[in-house]
Design an enzyme around this catalytic site. Structure first.
Site, short mmCIF file in Angstrom:
data_model
loop_
_atom_site.label_atom_id
_atom_site.label_comp_id
_atom_site.label_asym_id
_atom_site.label_seq_id
_atom_site.Cartn_x
_atom_site.Cartn_y
_atom_site.Cartn_z
N LYS A 53 1.04 -6.20 -3.31
CA LYS A 53 0.90 -4.74 -3.27
C LYS A 53 1.53 -4.13 -4.52
O LYS A 53 0.97 -3.23 -5.15
CB LYS A 53 1.57 -4.18 -2.00
CG LYS A 53 0.75 -4.43 -0.75
CD LYS A 53 1.51 -4.16 0.55
CE LYS A 53 0.65 -4.57 1.74
NZ LYS A 53 1.33 -4.54 3.03
N GLN A 97 6.85 -2.98 5.61
CA GLN A 97 6.11 -4.21 5.92
C GLN A 97 6.50 -4.74 7.30
O GLN A 97 7.68 -4.91 7.59
CB GLN A 97 6.39 -5.26 4.82
CG GLN A 97 5.53 -6.49 4.91
CD GLN A 97 4.05 -6.26 4.58
OE1 GLN A 97 3.70 -5.34 3.84
NE2 GLN A 97 3.19 -7.06 5.17
N ASP A 120 -0.17 3.61 5.88
CA ASP A 120 -0.70 2.63 6.82
C ASP A 120 -1.55 3.30 7.91
O ASP A 120 -2.31 2.64 8.61
CB ASP A 120 0.47 1.93 7.56
CG ASP A 120 0.90 0.62 6.91
OD1 ASP A 120 0.03 -0.09 6.40
OD2 ASP A 120 2.11 0.33 6.96
N1 GUN Z 1 1.92 -6.62 7.97
C1 GUN Z 1 0.69 -7.20 7.96
N2 GUN Z 1 -0.26 -6.28 7.69
C2 GUN Z 1 0.37 -5.10 7.52
C3 GUN Z 1 -0.07 -3.79 7.22
O1 GUN Z 1 -1.26 -3.51 7.05
N3 GUN Z 1 0.90 -2.85 7.13
C4 GUN Z 1 2.21 -3.12 7.32
N4 GUN Z 1 3.07 -2.12 7.21
N5 GUN Z 1 2.66 -4.32 7.60
C5 GUN Z 1 1.74 -5.30 7.71
#
Ligand code: GUN
Length: 286
Positions: A53, A97, A120
């Protein structure tokens, strides 16, 4: 022979648009869209996601800050960081995350992130707005699937759409988006009776149940479009999806591969959401 929906190529094209829009945004406003990613502990998969990311943000010209907190971080400290980021004008998107270490409350964290910075789209306010069809952000995976369907030229209106899986992050919002695109939508899950009968009705089948190669050719209608959200390991430890590609590909008209289908789209949609959040912030400031 089915058309292979190339998520890598579609994602790359979308990132070029995002980069161009970001350049224009910086020119107009004098600052870059900013994303803060919080990671607590040392989950190796999460570390890879967060690194990817951060790298993707840099490539399109965003400000990217990663907050790496120790495993034992107390809830109060995490909450305090979110409060600080909510008030930080250089940060337009906040992502914590998941999963978090067991002693931390994920619901509390999601609720604490400002809905305007919730890239998200997990906050209850954003979930509600998706239900009403009036939203700024969509959760990254279903949003990515909608872009793949659009770019592959798949008509949704009037089609039988079957979503396998009912998670808050994928299945439920996916069903809602297909409904908003005028699909006739069925959601099925582990308790669904005669599952193959239901999946065989689908013109568009979206599979997100987290079981390796679960959907086999006999469960798919000839000519269907099959979207595989799965990220599993097969009996040899090789990355595969929820769809048994070998038996489904000869039957369907289009399919996403794993890897290289839905996966590459998710970070792209996170970038899109962050840019949207920055644009909303700039509009409100003007
Ligand atoms: N962990 C796995 N996929 C995601 C996601 O799309 N967002 C977040 N915040 N954590 C994750």
């Amino acid at each position: 022979m089915a058309k292979i929906i190339d998520g890598k190529a579609i994602s790359a094209a979308e990132r070029i648009s995002i980069k161009e829009e970001t350049t224009a945004f910086i020119e107009a406003n004098g600052y870059a869209p900013g994303l803060a990613v919080i990671i607590v502990g040392e989950n190796p998969a999460s570390q890879v996601y967060v690194r990817n990311k951060h790298k993707a943000c840099g490539e399109v010209g965003f400000l990217s800050r990663v907050y790496e907190l120790p495993e034992a971080t107390p809830q109060g400290e995490l909450n305090a960081l979110i409060d600080t980021l909510n008030a930080d004008e250089a940060i337009h998107g906040i992502l914590c995350q998941l999963p978090l270490p067991k002693h931390l409350n994920e619901d509390e964290v999601i609720a604490r992130i400002s809905p305007a910075k919730d890239v998200d789209a997990f906050h209850v306010q954003n979930v509600g707005r998706i239900m009403l069809g009036d939203y700024d952000f969509l959760p990254c995976t279903p949003a990515g699937v909608m872009v793949l369907l659009r770019e592959a030229g798949v008509e949704i209106s009037g089609k039988e759409c079957v979503v396998l899986g009912r998670s808050n992050i994928v299945g439920k919002p996916m069903a809602m988006l297909l409904l908003q695109a005028n699909g006739t939508v069925t959601i099925c899950h582990s308790r669904t009776k005669n599952l193959a009968e239901v999946t065989r009705r689908a013109d568009i089948l979206v599979v997100a149940i987290g079981k390796a190669k679960f959907i086999t050719g006999d469960m798919v209608k000839p000519g269907a479009v099959v979207i595989d959200v799965g990220m599993d390991r097969d009996e040899n430890g090789k990355l595969c999806g929820d769809v048994d590609f070998a038996s489904v590909e000869p039957i369907c008209s289009a399919i996403t591969p794993v890897p290289g289908g839905v996966g590459p789209m998710t970070i792209t949609m996170l970038l899109r959401n962050t840019l949207t959040a920055a644009k909303r912030f700039a509009q409100a400031a003007n």
